[in-house]
Design an enzyme around this catalytic site. Sequence first.
Site: not given
Lengths: 107, 431, 299
Positions: C17-18, C20, C43, C99, C216, C255
């Site tokens: 329902t978002g 995006e 929902k 993300e 990468e 570290h």
Amino acid sequence: MKDNLLQFEVFSGGKVCIDLEKCKGCVSKVCIEACTGTGKPEAFELREGLPALRVDPAALKKGGCVECLACELDCQLYGNKGLTIVLPMPELDHYLEAAATKPVYMR
Amino acid sequence: MSEGDGIMPRLYEYQGKKLFRAGGIPVPEGRVATTPQEAQEVAQSIGFPVAIKAQVLAGKRGKAGAIKFAEDADEVYHIASNLLGKSIRGMEITRLLVEKKLNIKKELYLAITADPSSRQPVAIFSAVGGMDIEEMAAQDPGAIIKKKIDILRGFRDYDGLNLVRKAGDLSGAEKLSLAALAAKLYRLYRQYDCKLAEINPLVLTDEGFVAADARVDIDDDAVSRQTGLELEAMEDAGERPPTPLEIAAGKIDAFDHRGSAHFVQLDPGAQYAREMGLVPIGFDCVGTGASLAVMDELVPLGYYPINFCDTSGNPTASKLYRVTKIIFSQPEIQGYVFVSCVSSQQLDNTARGIIKALKELYPATGGKPNIPVVLAFRGAWDDVAQRLFEDHGIAQSPLVKILGREATEKDAAEAFDRLYRAWQGGDKVEG
Amino acid sequence: MAILINETTEVMVQGITGREAQLRVELMRSYGTKVVAGVTPGKGGQEVMGVPVYDTVEEAVERHPNISATCIFVPAKVAKHAALEAIDAGIKVISLHPERVPQQDMLEIIAYSRGKDVTVIGPNTIGVISPGKALIGMIGGNVDFARQCFRPGRIGVLSRSGGNTTTLSYYLTKAGFGQSTAVSVGGDAFIGATWRDLLALFEKDPETDAVAVFGEIGTTTEEDAAEFIKQGGFTKPMVAYIAGRYARPNMRFGHAGAIISRGTGAAQGKIEALKSAGVYVVDHFGDIGEALKTALSRH
Ligand code: SF4
Ligand code: SF4
């Protein structure tokens, strides 16, 4: 004078300003067309021969204006340079004032 | 680029020690001071001798002269006034941690972090501590003991014992106490969403084990749920504070969520570029993967992007406009390269943003720049983007080359190389 | 056949329902993906573009027992719960899009999925596409662009960069090679399915002749994959481009993170590891299509 300035704010901070005096001498009125592409709000319409807002400025500010800059660039090229979009960057201005070496574009 | 190379919020030693204390990990008695007088007061209240430690987020503070010892109040005053206001690797010293000096019998190492290969938390122990763990690993890799941790099961005391049991010169009681410390450190690692919780050195004193230093890196992506931490005091663990241009660029994203314009100065001042004999240039790519791939083509040809900029996620034209102005405001740049990965984002917006920026930066020439510029538009509306540069007369500049979808990263770099050489050659002729 | 998804895969969208997610549902459906259900807690009963919405994954699976893949479009802070819920409901392929998923949440998801018949793609992935069959997520961006860049074929694609998943596939397409399946594995340090896991799937896929990868700097993805090839886990031809050869050598971390990945993470080491495993590594990304021709002819 104020009556002859049409402006509204945009989401990212800044505004679209139209100097209607210049529009009087503009043949193309290309700004109207510029804002009709995909996702663009059709912000303007011609009213009595001059650009006017057909969308609530509050809605444009909320993101209705997608800040594509098409109206400004087209007006500069094909209109009478009545439309400018001002997008301030105070932090950059401060930096430039204080900078010891001026950037390459100022040389 | 993976986040492992990025920046993350890192706590100052005194903040890390606050967490240690709350988590039951012993730390030396001490307090923070911001003036020489305050430092004296703290020292007097805890008793001499004391250690005075500058609170900056830099490694190897000992070597940098940021850790000193004092026997009396005068010495404290002298050292504190010497340290405060000074800078270590660009970071100003505003706070000192004044602590009881420890009676060191032995230095050890203990840390919890995540292991990239097995993708599990791992506990790391060494019976030799005090120096840089990388040096330790190089000198005597066998001395470093690691134990993977099942995150769903947790870390039990006997896991701790298994971690430390091979350390020969420790008594049974000392091993038990170390095992308990490891379990506490793991709990802290979990509780505060750490990327790293490290005690180096962990010091054995007559009173038992004490954490002489604290390194706690919090996961940037978990900061929002770590409301218990003093967030305003946290800073990025980058080796330097953000530059004014980075701060200006940060505002662009902060005010507008539509797509990103992530700008970092890789080489502020272009020192590195000059040392390497490379020409410093401004740089913008759609996607960090593309940035790396284009950089791989530019550097062998002699050009070094002194900034990274990722304008992906379909940013607005106004965002491109703003960030382009920032990129061009780096005084050292001798050119500018933009390349998009083959992307579905609307490149006509990108083009308009860059055109508006160029027109305002170069009002006298209608946007034609005075340095070589290459733009490679590959993706949705790339043809429109290319045409816009022609319509606005910028593409016609001899210093500008606009490329389309057929171009590779190598093509873009070579095009830039040609422009730059022609430009330099031209300069020489004129000069 | 392809891997992970094909034209018969029934797909669910968590967080449907978002705003995006709705854009992505439109993309997926217009590409031909069977989006059969959505989940947004609270929902249930609604519809999104004709797709029924349920409160839980369990309920969605009860009503649509053939669902085998999900794409998760929920905020990063609840991504863990969405993923665990999908794993518990027996979903086979999870595409985790948010993300900035907290690292330890990801470690939990990875631990939870271990030993189960599930492939977690991401986080921070743009998705998976089996060209001409189906796509999940946002890969391709819009349907016309997806059809231009990705073509049906027999090359598997893996990329650590979301954007360059498309660039790589486009380079292959330009050289005349279509793709069986292209996977954006996600750019984070800790991801679900690694190259190693996905190479194992490509190895078994009769419709994949070779694999092309974009790697990468950072992490041990490439080194682990090279090790897997040396052990015989993947025997088909492979071409690679590894970005970041000229990224400025990082200052020493000083570290624990640094010793864990000691000797790994830099581009040169990755390139050597892959080469020693028989992978064709190109110096220029744009040459990867040509390199594939050579690799296929020599194999
Ligand atoms: S194109 Fe420019 S000058 Fe012409 S009407 Fe529009 S804003 Fe006014
Ligand atoms: S910037 Fe774009 S969306 Fe905004 S008013 Fe102008 S043309 Fe319309």
